[in-house]
Each structure stands twice: as C-alpha cells, then as structure tokens.
Scaffold this motif. Structure first.
Motif, PDB file in Angstrom:
ATOM      1  N   ALA A   1       0.846  -1.193   0.000  1.00 62.10           N
ATOM      2  CA  ALA A   1       0.000   0.000   0.000  1.00 62.10           C
ATOM      3  C   ALA A   1       0.881   1.243   0.000  1.00 62.10           C
ATOM      4  N   PRO A   2       0.564   2.226  -0.820  1.00 61.50           N
ATOM      5  CA  PRO A   2       1.412   3.430  -0.901  1.00 61.50           C
ATOM      6  C   PRO A   2       1.379   4.238   0.385  1.00 61.50           C
ATOM      7  N   THR A   3       2.506   4.843   0.692  1.00 64.36           N
ATOM      8  CA  THR A   3       2.633   5.676   1.888  1.00 64.36           C
ATOM      9  C   THR A   3       2.872   7.141   1.526  1.00 64.36           C
ATOM     10  N   ARG A   4       2.651   7.474   0.280  1.00 65.67           N
ATOM     11  CA  ARG A   4       2.761   8.858  -0.162  1.00 65.67           C
ATOM     12  C   ARG A   4       1.787   9.069  -1.304  1.00 65.67           C
ATOM     13  N   ALA A   5       1.396  10.300  -1.533  1.00 68.00           N
ATOM     14  CA  ALA A   5       0.452  10.634  -2.593  1.00 68.00           C
ATOM     15  C   ALA A   5       1.146  11.429  -3.683  1.00 68.00           C
ATOM     16  N   GLY A   6       0.562  11.381  -4.877  1.00 67.49           N
ATOM     17  CA  GLY A   6       1.071  12.193  -5.960  1.00 67.49           C
ATOM     18  C   GLY A   6       0.573  13.625  -5.852  1.00 67.49           C
ATOM     19  N   THR A   7       1.134  14.495  -6.658  1.00 64.35           N
ATOM     20  CA  THR A   7       0.746  15.915  -6.648  1.00 64.35           C
ATOM     21  C   THR A   7       0.050  16.326  -7.936  1.00 64.35           C
ATOM     22  N   SER A   8      -0.233  15.353  -8.825  1.00 61.77           N
ATOM     23  CA  SER A   8      -0.930  15.639 -10.073  1.00 61.77           C
ATOM     24  C   SER A   8      -1.489  14.327 -10.612  1.00 61.77           C
ATOM     25  N   PHE A   9      -2.278  14.414 -11.683  1.00 66.09           N
ATOM     26  CA  PHE A   9      -2.790  13.198 -12.300  1.00 66.09           C
ATOM     27  C   PHE A   9      -1.643  12.297 -12.759  1.00 66.09           C
ATOM     28  N   ARG A  10      -0.605  12.894 -13.273  1.00 67.87           N
ATOM     29  CA  ARG A  10       0.499  12.116 -13.835  1.00 67.87           C
ATOM     30  C   ARG A  10       1.265  11.356 -12.765  1.00 67.87           C
ATOM     31  N   THR A  11       1.365  11.904 -11.593  1.00 71.47           N
ATOM     32  CA  THR A  11       2.157  11.258 -10.530  1.00 71.47           C
ATOM     33  C   THR A  11       1.276  10.635  -9.454  1.00 71.47           C
ATOM     34  N   ALA A  12      -0.011  10.413  -9.748  1.00 72.72           N
ATOM     35  CA  ALA A  12      -0.925   9.850  -8.748  1.00 72.72           C
ATOM     36  C   ALA A  12      -0.409   8.511  -8.242  1.00 72.72           C
ATOM     37  N   ALA A  13      -0.491   8.312  -6.936  1.00 72.98           N
ATOM     38  CA  ALA A  13      -0.029   7.063  -6.330  1.00 72.98           C
ATOM     39  C   ALA A  13      -1.049   5.961  -6.581  1.00 72.98           C
TER      40      ALA A  13
END
Length: 266
Positions: free
Chosen positions: A37-49
């Motif tokens: 499970a991811p422990t960080r989020a993306g900052t845009s659609f392109r880098t979405a976790a």
C-alpha cells in the motif's frame, strides 16, 4: 406423475444455474492489508499514487497541497472512496473535499456520501466519502457514465485561513467496491478500458534516474470482456420457466374442450 417429474427436474436445473449467478452478485472480497500500500500521494494526475481496491493508502502532506491517488474499477463494480484527514493540533475552520475522475479525467458525481465537509476549529479529523455510480461496460459518446479503467482521487482543502497554510496533515484513503452484477449490464462494451499510458509509479533506468513507466493496471487484473454477465443466466431461467408454464398449461387443459366419446347405438 409425469408433470411432477418434469417440474422437479426443471427446479433442479434452475438451482444449479442460479448458484453461479448468486456467487457472481456477491460483494467482491477486499484485498488484505500489505506492505505494498502506498505511503505517499502524488501531486498531479500524472504522478498519482497507485492504490488497489481493499488497500489503505496513507500520506503525509501540508495543508494546501493537492493529493492524488489512482485505482482500477471494472464493469459492474460500484466503487466507494473513503478518506480521513488528520488535522494539526491547532487550526481554524477549514473545508476538505475529495473528487473522483475517470480515465478521461472527467469528474464523476457521487451517488451519495459526504464528499465535502468542514472541520471546525479544534477538530482532530475530518472524514469524507464518495460512492460512485456503477461502472458500465459501454456508454454513448456524449454520456458521462463511469466506464472501466483507471480512476483518480484528488483530496484537497478548499477553504482555509492563511495561518493554516503549510501546516502538516496526515491522510488515509481506502477504495472498496460492491459487485452489482448483471443488474447494471449494458448492451455493448469498450474496445479497451480507459487506462492512461502515463504511469502511476516509476522505476530506475540504467543511468540511475527515475522515469515514468506504463501503468500496471491492465489485463493482469482481469478486465472483464464486457459481454458476459449473470443476466444471461436469469434470461435463460426466464425462458425455461416460460416453457414449463406452457407445458403445464397444455397438460392441465388437454382434452377439456373435446366431447366425450359415446359408443354408437347398435
């Protein structure tokens, strides 16, 4: 006796046919929590976790950031997105919201749930939820129906004071879904699910730098073909019942309208 045997055999066949259909319409099991499970989020659609259904993603961020996750949803599923924001000890009133977008980045309306909530001064957490409409296998080009593929979740604060900008917050996001089955089936299917080519995770190339790769959501997740659903089973059951009703009606009324045979007078 013959009618009884016919109905008994038909009921047995219906029970065998309805068994798989009932199993298909049950809620899909949730994946167990694991270290993936991811422990960080993306900052845009392109880098979405990337988060899979049943996983609980976590992230640490600052108030005012846009946080993005992505998840897959297939035909017949009704996804539910839940988010919890852990607020700092001291803060003013602030409003948080989750938005869900499909693979074409069209915002999807929540069927029900509190997608926007205001946390009063001193509140420690704020809980958000969005239950989407059932994912369809096909839609008109001008429609905004949810279609199979990748979905994006965006979490952000809408209304907050300048004194709260930049304060640390924690976020938890979980996606589950209920399998609706043939009740939501549509006549038609997409050629391909709406899965963007831009990756939601990165990997190192030979030079040590990190580059985008193709999304890991794909055929390995078992995208449905779009034409099969349990409504075919229930359609077959309806046809069998109609045939049995015709046979039973004929057997019960057979000879009722004929005059009785009387031996001729000699």
């Amino acid at each position: 006796m013959r009618i009884t045997r016919v109905f008994g055999a038909a009921l047995l066949a219906l029970g065998l046919a309805a068994g798989p259909a009932a199993a298909d319409s049950s809620p899909s099991p949730s994946a167990s929590a694991d270290d993936s499970a991811p422990t960080r989020a993306g900052t845009s659609f392109r880098t979405a976790a990337e988060v899979r259904q049943g996983q609980q993603a976590t992230a640490s961020a600052s108030t005012g950031d846009y946080l993005y996750w992505s998840f897959p949803a297939d035909v017949g599923q009704r996804p539910t997105v839940e988010a919890t924001v852990k607020l700092p000890a001291a803060h003013g009133a602030q409003t948080w919201q989750i938005d869900v977008y499909d693979g074409l980045r069209r915002r999807q309306a929540c069927q029900y749930g509190a997608a926007t909530r205001t946390a009063g001064q001193g509140a420690s957490t704020v809980d958000l939820a969005c239950v989407l409409r059932t994912v369809r296998g096909w839609s008109e080009p001008w429609g905004n129906d949810p279609l199979p593929g990748t979905y994006y979740v965006r979490l952000t604060a809408l209304d907050l004071g300048s004194a709260d900008l930049g304060k640390p917050v924690g976020a938890e996001v979980r996606v589950d879904s209920k399998d609706i089955g043939g009740a939501a089936a549509a006549d038609g299917s997409l050629g391909k699910p709406l899965v963007p080519g831009i990756a939601v995770k990165s990997e190192s190339d030979g030079g040590g730098s990190r580059t985008a790769v193709l999304s890991s959501f794909g055929s390995d997740d078992g995208w449905s073909s779009g034409w099969w659903s349990d409504r075919w089973v229930w359609t077959a059951i309806g046809g069998v019942l109609a045939a049995l009703a015709g046979i039973g009606g004929y057997a019960l009324t057979r000879g009722a309208g004929r005059p009785s045979r009387v031996p001729p007078n000699v």
